[in-house]
Design a protein around this motif. Structure first.
Motif, PDB file in Angstrom:
ATOM      1  N   VAL A 189       0.828  -1.196   0.000  1.00 42.96           N
ATOM      2  CA  VAL A 189       0.000   0.000   0.000  1.00 42.96           C
ATOM      3  C   VAL A 189       0.873   1.262   0.000  1.00 42.96           C
ATOM      4  O   VAL A 189       0.671   2.160  -0.804  1.00 42.96           O
ATOM      5  CB  VAL A 189      -0.938   0.009   1.231  1.00 42.96           C
ATOM      6  N   ALA A 190       1.820   1.299   0.901  1.00 47.61           N
ATOM      7  CA  ALA A 190       2.712   2.460   1.033  1.00 47.61           C
ATOM      8  C   ALA A 190       4.139   1.958   0.869  1.00 47.61           C
ATOM      9  O   ALA A 190       4.792   1.588   1.842  1.00 47.61           O
ATOM     10  CB  ALA A 190       2.513   3.121   2.385  1.00 47.61           C
ATOM     11  N   SER A 191       4.601   1.962  -0.332  1.00 48.77           N
ATOM     12  CA  SER A 191       5.831   1.292  -0.736  1.00 48.77           C
ATOM     13  C   SER A 191       7.030   1.562   0.170  1.00 48.77           C
ATOM     14  O   SER A 191       7.723   0.641   0.558  1.00 48.77           O
ATOM     15  CB  SER A 191       6.107   1.692  -2.178  1.00 48.77           C
ATOM     16  N   ILE A 192       7.294   2.796   0.512  1.00 47.02           N
ATOM     17  CA  ILE A 192       8.477   3.111   1.309  1.00 47.02           C
ATOM     18  C   ILE A 192       8.098   3.559   2.718  1.00 47.02           C
ATOM     19  O   ILE A 192       8.810   3.261   3.677  1.00 47.02           O
ATOM     20  CB  ILE A 192       9.314   4.208   0.606  1.00 47.02           C
ATOM     21  N   ILE A 193       6.985   4.225   2.860  1.00 48.35           N
ATOM     22  CA  ILE A 193       6.611   4.848   4.135  1.00 48.35           C
ATOM     23  C   ILE A 193       6.356   3.823   5.243  1.00 48.35           C
ATOM     24  O   ILE A 193       6.899   3.949   6.344  1.00 48.35           O
ATOM     25  CB  ILE A 193       5.363   5.748   3.953  1.00 48.35           C
ATOM     26  N   ALA A 194       5.553   2.795   4.982  1.00 42.49           N
ATOM     27  CA  ALA A 194       5.190   1.839   6.037  1.00 42.49           C
ATOM     28  C   ALA A 194       6.405   1.065   6.562  1.00 42.49           C
ATOM     29  O   ALA A 194       6.612   1.004   7.782  1.00 42.49           O
ATOM     30  CB  ALA A 194       4.114   0.884   5.534  1.00 42.49           C
ATOM     31  N   PRO A 195       7.243   0.473   5.705  1.00 41.40           N
ATOM     32  CA  PRO A 195       8.427  -0.201   6.251  1.00 41.40           C
ATOM     33  C   PRO A 195       9.378   0.762   6.966  1.00 41.40           C
ATOM     34  O   PRO A 195      10.015   0.387   7.950  1.00 41.40           O
ATOM     35  CB  PRO A 195       9.105  -0.814   5.023  1.00 41.40           C
ATOM     36  N   LEU A 196       9.440   2.016   6.496  1.00 46.69           N
ATOM     37  CA  LEU A 196      10.304   2.999   7.143  1.00 46.69           C
ATOM     38  C   LEU A 196       9.825   3.304   8.556  1.00 46.69           C
ATOM     39  O   LEU A 196      10.622   3.375   9.499  1.00 46.69           O
ATOM     40  CB  LEU A 196      10.363   4.287   6.315  1.00 46.69           C
ATOM     41  N   VAL A 197       8.514   3.459   8.734  1.00 50.27           N
ATOM     42  CA  VAL A 197       7.962   3.734  10.063  1.00 50.27           C
ATOM     43  C   VAL A 197       8.227   2.556  10.996  1.00 50.27           C
ATOM     44  O   VAL A 197       8.673   2.744  12.133  1.00 50.27           O
ATOM     45  CB  VAL A 197       6.447   4.049   9.968  1.00 50.27           C
ATOM     46  N   ILE A 198       7.966   1.333  10.526  1.00 51.14           N
ATOM     47  CA  ILE A 198       8.218   0.150  11.357  1.00 51.14           C
ATOM     48  C   ILE A 198       9.704   0.042  11.677  1.00 51.14           C
ATOM     49  O   ILE A 198      10.089  -0.267  12.813  1.00 51.14           O
ATOM     50  CB  ILE A 198       7.697  -1.122  10.663  1.00 51.14           C
ATOM     51  N   TYR A 199      10.546   0.316  10.704  1.00 54.98           N
ATOM     52  CA  TYR A 199      11.996   0.257  10.918  1.00 54.98           C
ATOM     53  C   TYR A 199      12.426   1.260  11.990  1.00 54.98           C
ATOM     54  O   TYR A 199      13.183   0.929  12.899  1.00 54.98           O
ATOM     55  CB  TYR A 199      12.723   0.544   9.597  1.00 54.98           C
ATOM     56  N   LEU A 200      11.944   2.498  11.885  1.00 51.64           N
ATOM     57  CA  LEU A 200      12.355   3.524  12.842  1.00 51.64           C
ATOM     58  C   LEU A 200      11.817   3.261  14.242  1.00 51.64           C
ATOM     59  O   LEU A 200      12.490   3.553  15.232  1.00 51.64           O
ATOM     60  CB  LEU A 200      11.913   4.906  12.350  1.00 51.64           C
ATOM     61  N   VAL A 201      10.607   2.700  14.340  1.00 51.58           N
ATOM     62  CA  VAL A 201      10.017   2.444  15.656  1.00 51.58           C
ATOM     63  C   VAL A 201      10.691   1.264  16.350  1.00 51.58           C
ATOM     64  O   VAL A 201      10.988   1.308  17.546  1.00 51.58           O
ATOM     65  CB  VAL A 201       8.491   2.202  15.519  1.00 51.58           C
ATOM     66  N   LYS A 202      10.967   0.185  15.626  1.00 51.70           N
ATOM     67  CA  LYS A 202      11.488  -1.045  16.233  1.00 51.70           C
ATOM     68  C   LYS A 202      12.989  -1.262  16.016  1.00 51.70           C
ATOM     69  O   LYS A 202      13.510  -2.315  16.346  1.00 51.70           O
ATOM     70  CB  LYS A 202      10.729  -2.256  15.673  1.00 51.70           C
ATOM     71  N   MET A 203      13.677  -0.263  15.478  1.00 50.32           N
ATOM     72  CA  MET A 203      15.072  -0.422  15.100  1.00 50.32           C
ATOM     73  C   MET A 203      15.947  -0.875  16.273  1.00 50.32           C
ATOM     74  O   MET A 203      16.790  -1.768  16.123  1.00 50.32           O
ATOM     75  CB  MET A 203      15.595   0.904  14.542  1.00 50.32           C
ATOM     76  N   ASN A 204      15.767  -0.304  17.433  1.00 44.92           N
ATOM     77  CA  ASN A 204      16.615  -0.634  18.578  1.00 44.92           C
ATOM     78  C   ASN A 204      16.006  -1.683  19.500  1.00 44.92           C
ATOM     79  O   ASN A 204      16.643  -2.085  20.466  1.00 44.92           O
ATOM     80  CB  ASN A 204      16.921   0.632  19.370  1.00 44.92           C
ATOM     81  N   GLU A 205      14.784  -2.108  19.218  1.00 41.77           N
ATOM     82  CA  GLU A 205      14.115  -3.061  20.095  1.00 41.77           C
ATOM     83  C   GLU A 205      14.251  -4.504  19.635  1.00 41.77           C
ATOM     84  O   GLU A 205      14.382  -5.403  20.456  1.00 41.77           O
ATOM     85  CB  GLU A 205      12.628  -2.713  20.209  1.00 41.77           C
TER      86      GLU A 205
END
Length: 158
Positions: free
Chosen positions: A58-74
């Motif tokens: 649905v959102a080619s770059i935005i959705a994975p980017l948000v998940i990446y930034l939120v869970k990057m250190n977890e």
């Protein structure tokens, strides 16, 4: 034919009694999970990893980017799959731009034949992208590591 204990035999036999593969060396250990990535017990890691692929439809770059930034250190597991979904989106944009440029150049040079080639290239890219997004989502939800081939996913974000 191999002979056990023959030093000229090119295939070593590791089925000897008492043989234990060395640990801590490259190529040994964690054979079921070669990258050392696995979801945390009792967490939502598999679901978030799966969403990084599904929402990329649905959102080619935005959705994975948000998940990446939120869970990057977890979670390393979610970071790996979100980065891969993000890389797939970035790669699709780069390949789409290349297809348009080549298609326009060929259309001018061949009086319209480049348009047909451009449509076929977009069709092939879209099908391959969809297949690997689905495969990634299924494997991520199952808790398995999955690496998309480089032609579909340039490794830019890790």
């Amino acid at each position: 034919m191999t002979t056990p204990g023959n030093p000229q035999d090119s295939t070593p036999s590791y089925n000897q009694p008492g043989y234990v593969p060395p640990s801590g060396q490259p190529g040994y250990g964690q054979l079921d999970n070669p990258q050392g990535l696995s979801p945390r017990e009792g967490s939502d890691d598999p679901a978030l990893a799966m969403l990084s692929y599904i929402l990329a439809l649905v959102a080619s770059i935005i959705a994975p980017l948000v998940i990446y930034l939120v869970k990057m250190n977890e979670s390393r597991y979610v970071r790996f799959h979100a980065a891969q979904g993000l890389n797939m989106g970035i790669t699709a944009v780069i390949e789409s731009i290349a297809i348009v440029i080549v298609g326009i150049l060929l259309a001018v040079a061949t009086h319209g034949f480049g348009i047909l080639l451009m449509v076929l290239a977009f069709l092939a890219l879209g099908i391959a992208h969809l297949v690997y997004l689905i495969l990634g989502a299924v494997r991520a939800y199952q808790g398995q590591p999955f690496r998309v081939p480089t032609i579909i996913c340039f490794r830019m974000v890790r």
